[in-house]
Each structure stands twice: as C-alpha cells, then as structure tokens.
Scaffold this active site. Structure first.
Site, PDB file in Angstrom:
ATOM      1  CD  GLN A 179      12.878  41.288  24.999  1.00 54.09           C
ATOM      2  OE1 GLN A 179      12.165  42.361  24.268  1.00 54.09           O
ATOM      3  NE2 GLN A 179      14.113  41.094  25.870  1.00 54.09           N
ATOM      4  CG  HIS A 207      18.004  36.996  23.368  1.00 58.14           C
ATOM      5  ND1 HIS A 207      17.506  37.984  24.670  1.00 58.14           N
ATOM      6  CD2 HIS A 207      16.792  36.062  23.275  1.00 58.14           C
ATOM      7  CE1 HIS A 207      16.097  37.524  24.289  1.00 58.14           C
ATOM      8  NE2 HIS A 207      16.761  36.676  23.451  1.00 58.14           N
ATOM      9  CG  HIS A 263      16.933  33.728  19.129  1.00 62.72           C
ATOM     10  ND1 HIS A 263      16.485  32.422  19.851  1.00 62.72           N
ATOM     11  CD2 HIS A 263      16.196  34.621  19.812  1.00 62.72           C
ATOM     12  CE1 HIS A 263      15.920  33.160  21.084  1.00 62.72           C
ATOM     13  NE2 HIS A 263      15.617  34.686  20.670  1.00 62.72           N
TER      14      HIS A 263
HETATM   15  P1  AMP Z   1      13.014  35.301  23.913  1.00 63.55           P
HETATM   16  O1  AMP Z   1      11.732  34.739  24.468  1.00 63.55           O
HETATM   17  O2  AMP Z   1      13.690  35.773  22.648  1.00 63.55           O
HETATM   18  O3  AMP Z   1      13.448  35.992  25.228  1.00 63.55           O
HETATM   19  O4  AMP Z   1      14.255  34.309  24.411  1.00 63.55           O
HETATM   20  C1  AMP Z   1      14.699  33.534  24.686  1.00 63.55           C
HETATM   21  C2  AMP Z   1      15.644  32.193  25.083  1.00 63.55           C
HETATM   22  O5  AMP Z   1      16.670  31.896  25.976  1.00 63.55           O
HETATM   23  C3  AMP Z   1      14.935  31.324  24.441  1.00 63.55           C
HETATM   24  O6  AMP Z   1      15.043  30.657  23.279  1.00 63.55           O
HETATM   25  C4  AMP Z   1      15.566  30.478  25.644  1.00 63.55           C
HETATM   26  O7  AMP Z   1      15.222  28.742  25.522  1.00 63.55           O
HETATM   27  C5  AMP Z   1      16.666  30.403  26.336  1.00 63.55           C
HETATM   28  N1  AMP Z   1      17.100  30.794  27.163  1.00 63.55           N
HETATM   29  C6  AMP Z   1      16.233  30.661  28.394  1.00 63.55           C
HETATM   30  N2  AMP Z   1      17.087  30.392  29.249  1.00 63.55           N
HETATM   31  C7  AMP Z   1      17.740  30.156  29.665  1.00 63.55           C
HETATM   32  C8  AMP Z   1      19.468  29.656  29.549  1.00 63.55           C
HETATM   33  N3  AMP Z   1      19.452  29.524  31.880  1.00 63.55           N
HETATM   34  N4  AMP Z   1      20.526  29.124  29.088  1.00 63.55           N
HETATM   35  C9  AMP Z   1      20.576  29.535  27.775  1.00 63.55           C
HETATM   36  N5  AMP Z   1      19.254  30.037  27.434  1.00 63.55           N
HETATM   37  C10 AMP Z   1      17.944  29.871  27.868  1.00 63.55           C
END
Ligand code: AMP
Length: 146
Positions: free
Chosen positions: A96, A102, A104
C-alpha cells in the site's frame, strides 16, 4: 497507523487535487488511477476516512464493495475485458502506498500483462477519455442500476 488527512485521496475527496472521476455518491468516489497498470485501471474509495480495509466500518465497506461491483461491470464493458481483477492492499508491507483505503479495478485480457504498480503516469487526455468511456457504460444498458 492513524489516518492522515493530507494523503492524496483525501485531497481528491476535498477537491484540492484533480481526478478523472467516473462515479460519485454520498459515500463513495471512483476515479482513474493516475499510473495505470493496464488501460482502464480504476480506483474506488469510501468517503469515510479509513487507512485500510481493516480500519473501515462494515457499513462503509458494504457500500464501497457494491459500488466497486457496479463500476467493475462498467469497466469490463468499456474496455471489452475478458476478466476483472480486484486488488486491495492493506499496509505498507502489502504494497500500500496511499493510506486511504481503496479497491483497484483492473480489466484483464488474455495476453496483456500488468505494468508495474504505481510507476508510470498516463497522459491526462488518455485518462480523461478512459473515464468518459466508463461513465458512458455506467449509464448504458449494461448497468442494471442506471
Ligand atoms: P496502493 O499502492 O494500493 O496504495 O495504490 C495507490 C494507487 O494510487 C497506485 O496505483 C497509484 O498509481 C495511485 N495514485 C497515486 N496518486 C494518485 C492520484 N493523484 N490520482 C489517482 N491515482 C493515484
């Protein structure tokens, strides 16, 4: 870990950062992942300020997963996917990187591998077009809740 209101998704919820939004209601928001692992990579978040899945009240989890299913149907349709992969990472040790819970949604097709997690930003115009396709599918005949 305590919830921090300066995380990027909290800023998106407050409108302080832009996002390519595909769906919003009282409890949830869905938008395009800015560094998609595959075309159509979409995120669904509860508005409730929880760090991860283990932190989220059951009622908010129920609402979030229902919206995740609905958006996933639209993503599958919009990208003519063969399958849908859901991912939920809770804790840094699980990978994370943004500490607002969130889900995906990753449309999958035979022979198309996932790109690396949170690595390469997509062009804003491309994300805008992908969001438009998903929004269109959400109001189309394949959405039973339209
Ligand atoms: P996680 O590693 O499961 O916490 O996923 C976080 C996700 O958020 C990653 O896939 C990133 O590419 C995405 N992410 C980071 N910053 C943003 C943003 N400003 N808008 C949309 N997605 C983002």
């Amino acid at each position: 870990m305590a919830y921090r209101s300066d995380n990027v998704f909290a800023k998106i919820l407050r409108g302080e950062l832009p996002a390519h939004r595909v769906y919003e209601d009282e409890h949830t928001l869905a938008f395009m992942d800015i560094m998609p692992q595959v075309e159509g990579h979409t995120l669904v978040i509860p508005k409730y300020p929880a760090v991860d899945l283990l932190d989220l009240p059951t009622e908010d989890l129920s609402k979030t997963i229902q919206v995740t299913q609905r958006v996933a149907r639209a993503v599958k349709h919009a990208f003519s996917a063969d399958g849908i992969m859901l991912a939920q990472l809770s804790g840094a040790a699980a990978g994370q990187t943004v500490f607002h819970v969130h889900f995906h949604i990753l449309p999958r097709a035979d022979g198309i591998d996932l790109r690396l997690h949170a690595r390469d930003p997509a062009e804003p115009e491309v994300l805008a077009e992908h969001a438009r396709r998903i929004r269109e599918a959400l109001i189309g005949p394949n959405d039973p809740e339209r």
